[in-house]
Design a protein around this motif. Structure first.
Motif, PDB file in Angstrom:
ATOM      1  N   HIS A  38       0.806  -1.229   0.000  1.00 20.00           N
ATOM      2  CA  HIS A  38       0.000   0.000   0.000  1.00 20.00           C
ATOM      3  C   HIS A  38       0.838   1.278   0.000  1.00 20.00           C
ATOM      4  CE1 HIS A  38      -3.616   2.314   0.377  1.00 20.00           C
ATOM      5  NE2 HIS A  38      -3.183   2.909   1.469  1.00 20.00           N
ATOM      6  N   ALA A  81      -6.305   0.469  -4.134  1.00 15.52           N
ATOM      7  CA  ALA A  81      -6.346   1.861  -3.692  1.00 15.52           C
ATOM      8  C   ALA A  81      -6.279   2.864  -4.848  1.00 15.52           C
ATOM      9  CB  ALA A  81      -5.210   2.125  -2.704  1.00 15.52           C
ATOM     10  N   LEU A  84      -9.748   3.311  -6.371  1.00 14.28           N
ATOM     11  CA  LEU A  84     -10.655   3.835  -5.336  1.00 14.28           C
ATOM     12  C   LEU A  84     -10.367   5.311  -5.061  1.00 14.28           C
ATOM     13  CD1 LEU A  84     -10.544   0.774  -2.944  1.00 14.28           C
ATOM     14  CD2 LEU A  84     -12.640   1.706  -3.936  1.00 14.28           C
ATOM     15  N   VAL A 132     -13.265   3.875   3.654  1.00 11.21           N
ATOM     16  CA  VAL A 132     -14.557   4.537   3.918  1.00 11.21           C
ATOM     17  C   VAL A 132     -14.667   4.909   5.403  1.00 11.21           C
ATOM     18  CG1 VAL A 132     -17.077   4.183   3.943  1.00 11.21           C
ATOM     19  CG2 VAL A 132     -15.722   3.420   1.979  1.00 11.21           C
ATOM     20  N   GLY A 194      -5.610   1.559   4.168  1.00 12.58           N
ATOM     21  CA  GLY A 194      -6.280   2.559   3.336  1.00 12.58           C
ATOM     22  C   GLY A 194      -6.971   3.636   4.166  1.00 12.58           C
TER      23      GLY A 194
HETATM   24  P1  ADP Z   1      -4.450  -4.111  -2.709  1.00 14.37           P
HETATM   25  O1  ADP Z   1      -5.394  -4.547  -1.622  1.00 14.37           O
HETATM   26  O2  ADP Z   1      -4.948  -4.429  -4.082  1.00 14.37           O
HETATM   27  O3  ADP Z   1      -3.037  -4.556  -2.465  1.00 14.37           O
HETATM   28  P2  ADP Z   1      -3.764  -1.538  -1.611  1.00 14.37           P
HETATM   29  O4  ADP Z   1      -2.891  -2.298  -0.674  1.00 14.37           O
HETATM   30  O5  ADP Z   1      -3.130  -0.403  -2.318  1.00 14.37           O
HETATM   31  O6  ADP Z   1      -4.444  -2.499  -2.670  1.00 14.37           O
HETATM   32  O7  ADP Z   1      -5.004  -0.934  -0.819  1.00 14.37           O
HETATM   33  C1  ADP Z   1      -5.644  -1.639   0.223  1.00 14.37           C
HETATM   34  C2  ADP Z   1      -6.691  -0.739   0.841  1.00 14.37           C
HETATM   35  O8  ADP Z   1      -7.748  -0.530  -0.090  1.00 14.37           O
HETATM   36  C3  ADP Z   1      -7.364  -1.319   2.065  1.00 14.37           C
HETATM   37  O9  ADP Z   1      -6.630  -1.022   3.231  1.00 14.37           O
HETATM   38  C4  ADP Z   1      -8.732  -0.648   2.071  1.00 14.37           C
HETATM   39  O10 ADP Z   1      -8.719   0.561   2.803  1.00 14.37           O
HETATM   40  C5  ADP Z   1      -8.941  -0.301   0.631  1.00 14.37           C
HETATM   41  N1  ADP Z   1     -10.007  -1.102   0.044  1.00 14.37           N
HETATM   42  C6  ADP Z   1      -9.915  -2.345  -0.475  1.00 14.37           C
HETATM   43  N2  ADP Z   1     -11.110  -2.720  -0.975  1.00 14.37           N
HETATM   44  C7  ADP Z   1     -11.971  -1.697  -0.753  1.00 14.37           C
HETATM   45  C8  ADP Z   1     -13.350  -1.447  -1.052  1.00 14.37           C
HETATM   46  N3  ADP Z   1     -14.100  -2.354  -1.683  1.00 14.37           N
HETATM   47  N4  ADP Z   1     -13.886  -0.257  -0.682  1.00 14.37           N
HETATM   48  C9  ADP Z   1     -13.124   0.681  -0.066  1.00 14.37           C
HETATM   49  N5  ADP Z   1     -11.829   0.509   0.241  1.00 14.37           N
HETATM   50  C10 ADP Z   1     -11.263  -0.657  -0.098  1.00 14.37           C
END
Ligand code: ADP
Ligand code: MG
Length: 216
Positions: A38, A81, A84, A132, A194
């Motif tokens: 992330h 992320a 989103l 969120v 996130g």
């Molecule tokens: P990935 O999970 O693909 O490795 P990242 O690590 O960059 O992507 O981002 C993870 C973050 O994305 C989580 O901590 C969460 O806050 C956010 N996230 C994941 N899925 C959702 C969703 N459906 N709605 C809102 N936020 C989400």
């Protein structure tokens, strides 16, 4: 004090700095309940944003700048992320319209549209342990502050404080969206990365707004 395109540039710059500084902490949070990317995802994305913002004309509007953040994140950040947050900035830009300055109501509109963008894209609800859970308390606190007549910088500060609390409050939760949802109860005790990065983004907005306040 005005929240104009100079402020938007400062906000973006500060966001890039903070996410670069915090990249290891954010990736460590993601290592606990996800795949550990992330911080790198966002630091890389905002490095690209910083470069592109530097090439925009001086008279670019707040919406143009915010939209550039959106398209850059969507095209450069892999993982959940990027799309989103990209959608958050895209909807936020649309809410700004062609305004050259943000008043308190525009700040609330920006934050609300950003949160709605995340929800539209990811379909998470409050308490699902996602970003969120930072955005929604921020929107609610901003609306309350604006409703009681607070100036824009104070609206952003209220939002930032609520986002930070919201991020911390993800720790005891079980995740119902994203990678962390595969962990079940093992996600308990870990902060959502996130939510933490969204809190940093909103705090960067408040910090830079407070800075321009002092200068004006
Ligand atoms: P990935 O999970 O693909 O490795 P990242 O690590 O960059 O992507 O981002 C993870 C973050 O994305 C989580 O901590 C969460 O806050 C956010 N996230 C994941 N899925 C959702 C969703 N459906 N709605 C809102 N936020 C989400
Ligand atoms: Mg990840």
């Amino acid at each position: 004090m005005t929240l104009d395109s100079t402020w938007v540039r400062a906000w973006i710059e500060r966001t890039a700095e903070v996410l670069t500084t915090e990249r290891h902490t954010l990736s460590e949070l993601d290592r606990q309940i996800g795949d550990g990317d992330h911080g790198e995802n966002l630091a890389r994305g905002f490095a690209a944003v910083r470069e592109r913002i530097g090439q925009t004309p001086d008279d670019a509007t707040p919406a143009t700048l915010v939209k550039l953040v959106a398209t850059t994140l969507i095209s450069t950040v892999g993982g959940a992320a990027g799309p989103l947050l990209g959608t958050a900035y895209l909807k936020g830009a649309a809410a700004l319209g062609d305004a050259s300055e943000l008043d308190a109501r525009a700040v609330v509109a920006l934050l609300t549209a950003a949160r709605d963008g995340v929800v539209l894209r990811g379909k998470a609800e409050t308490g699902d342990k996602t970003m969120v859970d930072a955005w929604t308390p921020a929107v609610d606190a901003a609306a309350a502050a604006a409703g009681s007549g607070a100036p824009p910088a104070d609206v952003l500060r209220a939002a930032a404080d609520a986002a930070a609390e919201g991020a911390a409050a993800t720790e005891p939760l079980v995740a119902r969206k994203g990678r962390a949802s595969y962990l079940g109860d093992r996600a308990i005790g870990h902060r959502d990365p996130g939510a933490q990065s969204s809190s940093l983004i909103i705090t960067a907005a408040a910090d830079t707004a407070a800075g321009s306040n002092k200068e004006s």
